[in-house]
Each structure stands twice: as C-alpha cells, then as structure tokens.
Design a protein around this motif. Sequence first.
Motif, PDB file in Angstrom:
ATOM      1  N   LEU A 180     -12.147  49.067 -40.004  1.00  0.00           N
ATOM      2  CA  LEU A 180     -10.688  49.013 -39.149  1.00  0.00           C
ATOM      3  C   LEU A 180      -9.431  49.671 -40.019  1.00  0.00           C
ATOM      4  N   ARG A 181      -9.705  49.515 -41.377  1.00  0.00           N
ATOM      5  CA  ARG A 181      -8.590  49.660 -42.328  1.00  0.00           C
ATOM      6  C   ARG A 181      -8.437  51.398 -42.600  1.00  0.00           C
ATOM      7  N   GLU A 182      -9.558  52.025 -42.409  1.00  0.00           N
ATOM      8  CA  GLU A 182      -9.612  53.534 -42.795  1.00  0.00           C
ATOM      9  C   GLU A 182     -10.189  54.427 -41.832  1.00  0.00           C
ATOM     10  N   ASN A 183     -10.428  53.882 -40.517  1.00  0.00           N
ATOM     11  CA  ASN A 183     -11.090  54.687 -39.592  1.00  0.00           C
ATOM     12  C   ASN A 183     -10.232  54.160 -38.135  1.00  0.00           C
ATOM     13  N   LEU A 184     -10.705  54.781 -37.008  1.00  0.00           N
ATOM     14  CA  LEU A 184     -10.068  54.540 -35.924  1.00  0.00           C
ATOM     15  C   LEU A 184      -8.482  54.416 -35.981  1.00  0.00           C
ATOM     16  N   LEU A 185      -8.080  55.409 -36.457  1.00  0.00           N
ATOM     17  CA  LEU A 185      -6.534  55.623 -37.046  1.00  0.00           C
ATOM     18  C   LEU A 185      -5.696  55.807 -35.837  1.00  0.00           C
ATOM     19  N   CYS A 207      -5.098  40.437 -39.100  1.00  0.00           N
ATOM     20  CA  CYS A 207      -4.131  41.188 -40.317  1.00  0.00           C
ATOM     21  C   CYS A 207      -4.566  42.751 -40.233  1.00  0.00           C
ATOM     22  N   LEU A 208      -5.754  43.040 -40.207  1.00  0.00           N
ATOM     23  CA  LEU A 208      -6.152  44.606 -40.160  1.00  0.00           C
ATOM     24  C   LEU A 208      -5.967  45.148 -38.762  1.00  0.00           C
ATOM     25  N   ALA A 209      -6.126  44.578 -37.686  1.00  0.00           N
ATOM     26  CA  ALA A 209      -6.298  45.047 -36.433  1.00  0.00           C
ATOM     27  C   ALA A 209      -4.728  45.181 -35.699  1.00  0.00           C
ATOM     28  N   PHE A 210      -4.049  44.025 -35.971  1.00  0.00           N
ATOM     29  CA  PHE A 210      -2.640  43.968 -35.524  1.00  0.00           C
ATOM     30  C   PHE A 210      -1.763  44.000 -36.489  1.00  0.00           C
TER      31      PHE A 210
END
Lengths: 334, 334
Positions: free
Chosen positions: A161-166, A229-232
């Motif tokens: 979630l943090r470093e991909n799907l940017l 927190c990561l996704a939104f």
Amino acid sequence: MREIKVSLVGFGNVGRATAKVLIEKGRLFEERYGIRINVISISDTSGTVWLPEGIDLREALLVKENFGRLSAWTNDYEVYELTPEEAVREVDSEIVVDVTNDREAWTWHLRALKEGKGIVTSNKPPLAYHYRELISEAEKRELPYLFEATVMAGTPIVGLLRENLLGDEVQRIEAVLNATTTFILTQMERGLSFEEALAKAQKLGIAERDPSGDVLGIDAGYKATILHCLAFHPITYEEIKVRGIAEVTEGEIERAKTKGKTIRLVARIEKGNVVVEPAEIPKESPLAVESHENAAVIKTDLLGELIIKGAGAGLKETASGVVSDVIKAALRLV
Amino acid sequence: MREIKVSLVGFGNVGRATAKVLIEKGRLFEERYGIRINVISISDTSGTVWLPEGIDLREALLVKENFGRLSAWTNDYEVYELTPEEAVREVDSEIVVDVTNDREAWTWHLRALKEGKGIVTSNKPPLAYHYRELISEAEKRELPYLFEATVMAGTPIVGLLRENLLGDEVQRIEAVLNATTTFILTQMERGLSFEEALAKAQKLGIAERDPSGDVLGIDAGYKATILHCLAFHPITYEEIKVRGIAEVTEGEIERAKTKGKTIRLVARIEKGNVVVEPAEIPKESPLAVESHENAAVIKTDLLGELIIKGAGAGLKETASGVVSDVIKAALRLV
C-alpha cells in the motif's frame, strides 16, 4: 561492504526471532545487499547491553534464554540502566528497531528521529495513536520509518500500500487481521464454547495470559487504523469502531454454519470509516481464512480487487517483516 | 511542484489507457506527490509527436482515435520520423515509457539508460531476453528501470518481490499468469471445443488475431522468466520449458472436472527451473482463477506461503502498473 549500526529495543519473542534471522542469514545479506547489519545495543526491561563494536547475538540469546534478562550478562559486556529514550539518545546507532509492546514508544520514536536515526517497528500503538506526527517527522528529516511487521506479520501489505499502487485510489479494504480470534472461532465451530476455545488458545501459546488485546478486537483495531492511515489519511484508534469476539455465541456460530458461512473478526476500512467486528463470511471468500493466515481484499479504482493472503502471526513470520524493513532502511541510509 | 518530462513510446491500447489515466488523475498526482507528469513526446509506428512544452494528451487521443495514426496530426504539432532509438536520444525527457510490443526494444532501453533516462516498461521481451544487461546498466547509472506492468498487469507482484521480502529467500512460485488461456479453458469446461473457445475469445477481443503468443504459452513464459529473474537470478526465456494449451483436449478437461479439478496454464518457478504447462488444479486452490484474474503462490523460508491475486489483464489494470511506475520513477529522480 557498508556497515549499519542497529539498536534493538525489546528482546522478547519477536526480538529474539529477529536476532536469530540476523545470525542465520547475516552472511547472505552481506553478499546480496553489500550491507553488514551490526547490532550495537540490545535493551530489555532489565537494562541495555551496549558495545560499540557490535554484540555477539548468539551470546545475547544464550544469556536471555538461560537467565531471562540481559542484566544477568556480566562477563565482557557493560549493562546500562537506560530508559529507551536515553538509549536512543546515547547509543550511536543509525537504525532503532522497536520490537517492544511499549504503548508510549512514540515518544522515543520521535526522539530517535530527531537524533537522525531511522526507525523499524513491529509495535502498533505508536502508529495507531500518532501516525501523523511520526510520519511527518520522518519525512521532514528524510529518514526511514518502516512498520511492515505491524500488520499481517511479514506479509507485505504495508509495502504494497505504501510503495506500490501509486496511481490507484483505494476505495475499500476488507481484512481479517488477527489470527488468535480466527483460532478461537474455528475451535467454536468444532463445538467448543468460547471459554474452552480461549483456554485452548492460551495453552498453545496462541493467546496471551491476558487475552483482551486479541479477544476485544484491540489488536485488529490497531492494524485496521494503520491500514486506514496508509490507504486514505491519518486517523487514530479512537476514531474507529471496534467490537471483539467475546460476545459471539455458539448459536451464532451454528447459524452461520447452516448457511455455509463462517464467522471471522473482519475489519472494513473505507475513507473516514473503519469498523472491526465479527461478521459472517461465505466459506469460499478469501477472508474465510484458517489457522494463522491473514487476508485482505483491497479494492481500487483502476485495478479492481486485489487479494493478499499470508501469515499474520508467528515469530519468524514477524521477524521476516522486521528484517526486511531493517534491510530496506539500511539500503536507504547507505 | 516538480515537473517530470516523459516520452511515451507506443500509442496502442495500453499507451492510450495510460494517457487517459494521466488526463483524469494528473491533478490528483500533483496534489499527492508534488509532481507534474508532462508527456513531451509520443511515438507510434507512424512517427513521433514532440513538443518540448508538453503535449495535450486529450488532442493526441482524438487524433489517434479518429485517424488511427499520430502522423495525421498536422495543426500545431510537428511529427518527426524518428526511430525509437533516435527518439530516446533526441527528445529531452527524463523517463521513457515503453508500451510497445517491440521485441528489439532492449536496444533503445539501453540507449535511454546511457542517455541518463529512467525506463518504465510494460513490454516483456526486453526483460525476458536481456534482464541482466538492462538491470545492471540501470544499477550502474542509478536510474530507475521499472516493469510492474509486465507481469499480472498492475497487480504489484513485481514490487512485492523486488522491494519487499528482503530478508526472505523465495523457494518456489506457482502462478497463473495468462488470462486468455484461462478464458479459453473455462469455455472448454462449459462444453466448447478449443477452436470454438478460441474463436469466442478473439471475437470478444480477449485473444489477438494471431493468438499464438497466448495459446502457445509464450506470454506466460515471458512472465515466468521475469519472475525467476526477480526471485532467484537472471535467466532468459530460452532457458525455460514451455508448453501451451493448444493440445489440451476436451477429454482432459472432462477428466479433470470429474476429479473436482480444473486445468489452468500454470507456471512453476524454482531456482534454475521454470516450467509453464497446463496442469490440473484443485477447485479450491488459489490458482483456480476465473476471468481476467491472475494468481501467484509464493513460498519463502521465513513467511511460508504468500498469495497474491488480482487483475492480470485489462487496459486500465495495465495502465495502473505503468502509471504507478512512472510516479515511482519520478519520485526517485526528483
């Protein structure tokens, strides 16, 4: 070969599993990444062992496993009485690894960042209550603040979630994030009462002596907060709704079974709205996990549904996340 | 706001889907990442449109969709007759995005790297035949060479293996990596012959007019080769074993069904050993995918089994991977 100096704070199950991986695979990491991970201090509740040249992790494990506390170590090593805050200030490390359960660890995470140190943590409350401050401090100082092992052990949902799907926007995450409740619910499906299932989990070491963190949904709630927190955007644990499995009845388990469903503690994470509660799941759903597996279904605008499933608990499985983050932090700092 | 200059090479389905995402979400990316992605050249087989201030992507799509080729664009823009090699040398971009099917693209990938440009590619043959050269050139020059969309469209299996699990050793990957063969096999399970199922796939645009890349297992083989390079060490497509689905009979499909199994084109990837072939899969296996889903089961020493499952084809699903990589490359270059 570049050496990276690490302070290990916490020498319980996860800390020792991490030390074991570093012992067994240190040579491999040197070859693969050109990095020597040198643990120069280890803290447990009894004190801090600190040796600027690097600690022999094999000996540290022996002392801890034979005497139960690092302060019993008396031969070559100095053991200091340092609070974690003092340790991160005084010990000259580049990465601080938090594998404690210290609920107030965020204070010394911040201190470490201010001292120019990167953080790797498997400890959830700092993120579940202070995500915004911690991440913005780390970003301001361009330091790694990594926390793969806080959610789904080493299964890399945080990295995903943090470093991909940017380019994607996450629309919803549904996940089973706590393995102890899955174990208890599975045992109840086999006919045990909640109390019997819990006792069995405790006997097997799957649930802790004080099981409230798992059973009341707090652990899953922390993890769901972190995923939000990561996704939104950053929120805190106080802003989410949590209902654990303590009130799940044998009747509810049976009713689900007759419908071809199974009850799991499910986290539903949408923008500004996080709910963790027992829910009926179709047997064929990716969330109908067994044993120590966790699973998440991530829905995004471009990709549609993405499923990630893997170990959500276990010592070497958690150490996997911690060690991956230590290497990642080291690669960024060199 | 930092601007990043991009050359888009290829303006077929994936290239246009990428342009659409950049149009729709460009503003969001500016807010979220502080980066403005400015496409300053687009090449198709008819020529290269190049405007140092940046191309209006809406107009480019209109021209392409109305006239079928960029060289029909005659008003404000110059259209140059440049080979891709000339384009990457002459156009002053920072990132070159290869969304072609050019089998010889590795030559101009190398050229771009030598010119100091990062690469984002959805084009598989360069990696399936020249992984070692391309990655080592990129590493030597500290330039991003990113290829998320080559395997499982935007489902981030490349990011997962390349940037996560850094402390784990992969022991085995089993995966279904081609959606067209899954479609054909599913149709055969419903009673169609291979030829009928293929014709249906072609009619729906799922299979290409020349379906050999999918049906003979070449596409899945390229992807399996790339996964081997990521998980173990660089190899080339010539070193792997591939058998496609052209010889799968209706009898075999039926026999699998009676055993509660399903036939899928499965890639088995172990160190130094890659086999792509039709295999019987239990219906409850994560590899028993339907429709355009791909799935991979990754086994590692620390984590055990990790499953990732998601879109393996589709235009916006592939653009998801390309755009995520463009942002990732931009964040590294700024």
